[in-house]
Write an enzyme that holds these catalytic residues in place. Structure first.
Site, PDB file in Angstrom:
ATOM      1  N   CYS A  11      51.032  48.657  32.323  1.00  0.00           N
ATOM      2  CA  CYS A  11      52.072  48.570  33.476  1.00  0.00           C
ATOM      3  C   CYS A  11      52.744  49.789  33.279  1.00  0.00           C
ATOM      4  O   CYS A  11      52.615  50.679  32.347  1.00  0.00           O
ATOM      5  CB  CYS A  11      53.080  47.425  33.458  1.00  0.00           C
ATOM      6  N   CYS A  85      51.826  49.252  38.765  1.00  0.00           N
ATOM      7  CA  CYS A  85      51.708  50.531  38.533  1.00  0.00           C
ATOM      8  C   CYS A  85      51.400  51.261  39.567  1.00  0.00           C
ATOM      9  O   CYS A  85      51.296  52.456  39.515  1.00  0.00           O
ATOM     10  CB  CYS A  85      51.543  51.287  37.223  1.00  0.00           C
ATOM     11  N   CYS A  89      48.740  54.335  37.942  1.00  0.00           N
ATOM     12  CA  CYS A  89      47.566  53.850  36.781  1.00  0.00           C
ATOM     13  C   CYS A  89      46.195  54.779  37.181  1.00  0.00           C
ATOM     14  O   CYS A  89      45.817  54.432  38.282  1.00  0.00           O
ATOM     15  CB  CYS A  89      47.223  52.301  37.000  1.00  0.00           C
TER      16      CYS A  89
END
Length: 135
Positions: A11, A85, A89
């Site tokens: 995250c 995210c 990410c």
């Protein structure tokens, strides 16, 4: 997947959701799964409310610290679970991805964080059952 599967929870701040998920998987899987967690922009510490919520179910996160997501950690993982995210990410080719849409516990009261904790447990249990089926 041969040998011990490896799961990376990601995250943004690596302070709440990913820490709780890693705590649950370590608790439920013992040493049968290698567990990592990381964040694209790690916080200074694990969310104290998340630590408290996990303490209530017998899981101690006090020794955990937010960690920056690295290419090596992702490359070494069989499954990468992202949590809210989005574009922050990175995507690594050839990895199994799951994206769990979960409430961010940052700034939330303990009762909300408990709900997130319990939802994460349900998802971790399903992930663990799936990993065991595909060994």
């Amino acid at each position: 997947m041969s040998g011990k599967p490896s799961v990376l929870f990601v995250c943004v701040h690596n302070a709440g959701r990913s820490q709780m998920a890693a705590g649950w998987l370590r608790h439920l899987a013992g040493d049968s799964v290698e567990v990592r967690s990381a964040g694209s922009a790690p916080a200074d510490q694990v969310n104290p409310v998340a630590v408290e919520a996990m303490r209530e179910v017998g899981i101690d996160l006090t020794a955990q610290a937010p960690t920056r997501l690295t290419w090596d950690a992702a490359q070494a993982s069989d499954v990468i679970v992202t949590m809210g995210c989005g574009d922050a990410c990175p995507v690594f080719p050839g990895k199994r991805y799951e994206d769990w849409q979960l409430t961010d516990p940052a700034g939330q009261p303990l009762d909300v964080v408990r709900q997130v904790r319990d939802e994460i447990r349900t998802r971790v249990e399903a992930l663990l059952a799936d990993l065991r089926r595909h060994r």
